[in-house]
Write an enzyme that holds these catalytic residues in place. Structure first.
Site, PDB file in Angstrom:
ATOM      1  N   GLU A 158     113.525 122.938 -68.436  1.00  0.00           N
ATOM      2  CA  GLU A 158     114.712 123.165 -67.601  1.00  0.00           C
ATOM      3  C   GLU A 158     115.748 122.051 -67.808  1.00  0.00           C
ATOM      4  O   GLU A 158     116.291 121.490 -66.854  1.00  0.00           O
ATOM      5  CB  GLU A 158     114.321 123.276 -66.116  1.00  0.00           C
ATOM      6  CG  GLU A 158     113.608 124.579 -65.797  1.00  0.00           C
ATOM      7  CD  GLU A 158     113.474 124.833 -64.295  1.00  0.00           C
ATOM      8  OE1 GLU A 158     113.512 126.008 -63.899  1.00  0.00           O
ATOM      9  OE2 GLU A 158     113.328 123.860 -63.536  1.00  0.00           O
ATOM     10  N   GLU A 234     108.916 131.273 -65.945  1.00  0.00           N
ATOM     11  CA  GLU A 234     108.476 130.797 -64.628  1.00  0.00           C
ATOM     12  C   GLU A 234     108.922 131.829 -63.610  1.00  0.00           C
ATOM     13  O   GLU A 234     110.049 131.806 -63.135  1.00  0.00           O
ATOM     14  CB  GLU A 234     109.068 129.425 -64.275  1.00  0.00           C
ATOM     15  CG  GLU A 234     108.393 128.255 -64.920  1.00  0.00           C
ATOM     16  CD  GLU A 234     108.815 126.928 -64.302  1.00  0.00           C
ATOM     17  OE1 GLU A 234     109.293 126.934 -63.141  1.00  0.00           O
ATOM     18  OE2 GLU A 234     108.682 125.904 -64.981  1.00  0.00           O
TER      19      GLU A 234
END
Length: 584
Positions: A158, A234
């Protein structure tokens, strides 16, 4: 050997379209003797892949070390995945977030303020390359094109939420390839145009992280990844908890509907989490977006498989969804059974302030050092100096990270807590011995405060004048559970810490247990020497999970380090986990 590749619209396994149905299972949050059980339960829910992060700071607690033993045996974990007939995704970071202490970055790495954090900086990159080389020595032989289970390896984590240093990402990808990783590489970002643009590089497949709104979010991902398979790597099917808040839960029906939408769109998925596990020891991270919020010990995450490895309603709801698209195994895990109960008195107090030298080694510092300047870097330290003056005054610190309990001539004066932005209190007398017990409650794992120092920041002052000449005792927490009093002693009534206590508890056979800490204050617990983690009356978490492999038939020893006040010095084990109140 099998071949795994990225096609125009799908992942391809030996040239045929293949959908990844993955679940996150962090080997470092699960007792290693339970890995096979958790992997099998993922298979029985209908998943075909296991995903895991790799925590740099756990494998390398000190410079020049790399531990692959016991619960950090990544090679064994990947072998167990393969033996279960499943595939694997490895996400080595170097930054992992994961609500893990410092986001996985070793604190020792950032002692030097010139070392960059998550950017193209020579000292940082040199350390990262050394770390990744060690990881890939383990992972490379387990790649699918060598007969192993590993399908994908992720670059960073991320990154678009943190920075946009493309040169840094490219250096990580290049080193990954140079280290023998031949399977496809991925990045993951939250599906906003800004984050996907900042956190990705050409030649590395983009994936997204989100918990709802699949159609809209996949459309944004597709705009930035025009070809190849869509993947939510995710899918947030639960959430984490921090001390002083509520226990987070999500609707099984809503989460299952979100999974259904992903599969209906043809996307691959990784459930975050399939099984959360536990932040054993002192491994929990923290958030700080203006208020410091340390994470609790449980990482249950309201996942399909709960902290003790039992299926939840979400497990069965997800299995039903997967069965609409793919064949699932015939059998399901049995439901949870009540855990054995037992209790015993806590006894044999060993008080830190009575003989501190038994808990560590004093060292002198003219200026009050931060924890990061000490070797080894402590999680708990006692600071001592002598105050001389002609009047009571105000003791002030630059900043407390994260909790400081102040004693004057052996009497507790008060506690300063970072989350309350406290850094000063009144001293009742002008002359005497000043002791300060400082606790690191977990390093920030997300955002710009990653890598910050712990302890007392900016020194101390009295009457506005600097206090110098400090004795510092880093508490050796590995040694603490073995400390014993000179004579056996019973305890009657409430107890004030800091104090070490122990209890003997009997069980007929090894079993998962739940230790009730509701009448305790704040501290740490060990069961037969195994570090269970932190407890805190603040909640929401009330029970500590004890994994079955550390429990013996017959007598077992519980050791508790109480830092605050314990209302009822007794060890009680209850049938069910008590993770706290929810918003509902």
């Amino acid at each position: 050997m099998p071949e795994f590749a990225i096609g125009e619209t799908d992942f391809l396994l030996d040239g045929q379209p293949f959908r990844i149905l993955s679940g996150a299972l962090h080997y470092f949050r699960v007792h290693p003797d339970l890995w096979a059980d958790r992997i099998d339960k993922a298979r029985r829910m209908g998943l075909n892949t296991i995903e895991t992060y790799v925590p740099w700071n756990a494998h390398a607690p000190e410079p020049g070390t790399f531990d692959l033993s016991g619960g950090l045996d990544l090679d064994r974990f990947l072998r167990l995945v393969a033996e279960a007939g499943m595939y694997a995704i490895v996400r080595p970071g170097p930054y992992i977030c994961a609500e893990w202490d410092n986001g996985g970055l070793p604190a020792w790495l950032l002692r030097d303020p010139s070392v960059g954090v998550r950017r193209y900086e020579p000292k940082y990159l040199a350390a990262v390359r050394e770390y990744l080389t060690r990881v890939y020595e383990v992972v490379a032989p387990h790649q699918i094109d060598r007969g192993g289970p590993v399908l994908l390896v992720q670059v960073e984590n991320e990154y678009g939420a943190f920075g946009d240093d493309k040169r840094y990402l490219e250096a990580l990808a290049e080193h990954t390839r140079a280290s023998g990783i031949t399977v496809p590489l991925t990045t993951v970002d939250q599906p906003t145009p800004e984050m996907l643009e900042a956190g990705s590089i050409d030649g590395v497949h983009r994936t997204a992280s989100f918990g709802s709104g699949a159609e809209e979010r996949l459309a944004i991902l597709r705009a930035h990844q025009p070809t190849g398979p869509l993947m939510c790597s995710e899918f947030w099917n639960g959430w984490f908890d921090h001390w002083g808040a509520h226990h987070h839960t999500t609707s099984a029906a809503d989460a299952a509907a979100g999974l259904d939408a992903l599969l209906a769109a043809g996307a691959s998925v990784n459930l975050y989490m399939f099984h959360g596990g536990t932040n054993f020891g002192l491994t929990n991270g923290a958030n700080d977006k203006g208020v410091y919020q340390p994470l609790v010990t449980s990482y249950d995450y309201d996942a399909p498989l709960d902290e003790a490895g039992d299926p939840t309603p979400k497990y069965h709801a997800f299995r039903d969804v997967i069965a609409r698209y793919h064949k699932v195994p015939d059998s399901v895990p049995p439901p949870a059974r009540p855990a054995p109960t037992s209790e015993g008195p806590l006894r044999d107090p060993v008080r830190l302030l009575d003989a501190p030298a038994e808990w560590g080694t004093w060292e002198f510092h003219e200026e009050l050092p931060v924890f990061d300047a000490l070797t080894p870097m402590p999680r708990l330290a006692l600071l001592r100096t002598t105050v001389t003056g002609d009047r009571p005054g105000v003791l002030a610190f630059g900043e407390v990270r994260d909790r400081a309990t102040v004693f004057f001539d052996g009497e507790r004066v008060g506690t300063l807590q970072r989350d309350h932005h406290e850094r000063a209190l009144a001293l009742p007398r002008a002359r005497g011995e000043l002791l300060v017990l400082v606790e690191d409650q977990g390093r920030v794992d997300y955002g710009p405060r990653i890598g910050e120092a712990k302890g007392i920041i900016g020194g101390a002052s009295l009457h506005g004048a600097p206090l110098t000449g400090w004795d510092v005792l880093p508490v050796d927490l590995d040694k603490v559970p073995s400390l014993r009093p000179t004579a056996a002693t019973t305890v009657d009534g409430p107890v004030a810490g800091p104090v070490l206590l122990r209890a003997d508890v009997d069980f007929a056979a090894p079993a998962d247990l739940f230790l009730d800490t509701g009448e305790w204050g704040k501290g740490l617990a060990w069961f037969n020497g195994f570090p269970l983690g932190r407890y805190w009356r603040r909640g929401p978490q009330r029970t500590l999970y004890v994994p079955r492999p550390v429990v013996r038939a017959g007598a077992n020893e519980l050791v508790v380090l109480e830092l605050d006040t314990m209302l009822d010095p007794a060890a009680r084990f209850v049938p069910r986990p008590l993770l706290g109140h929810t918003e509902a």
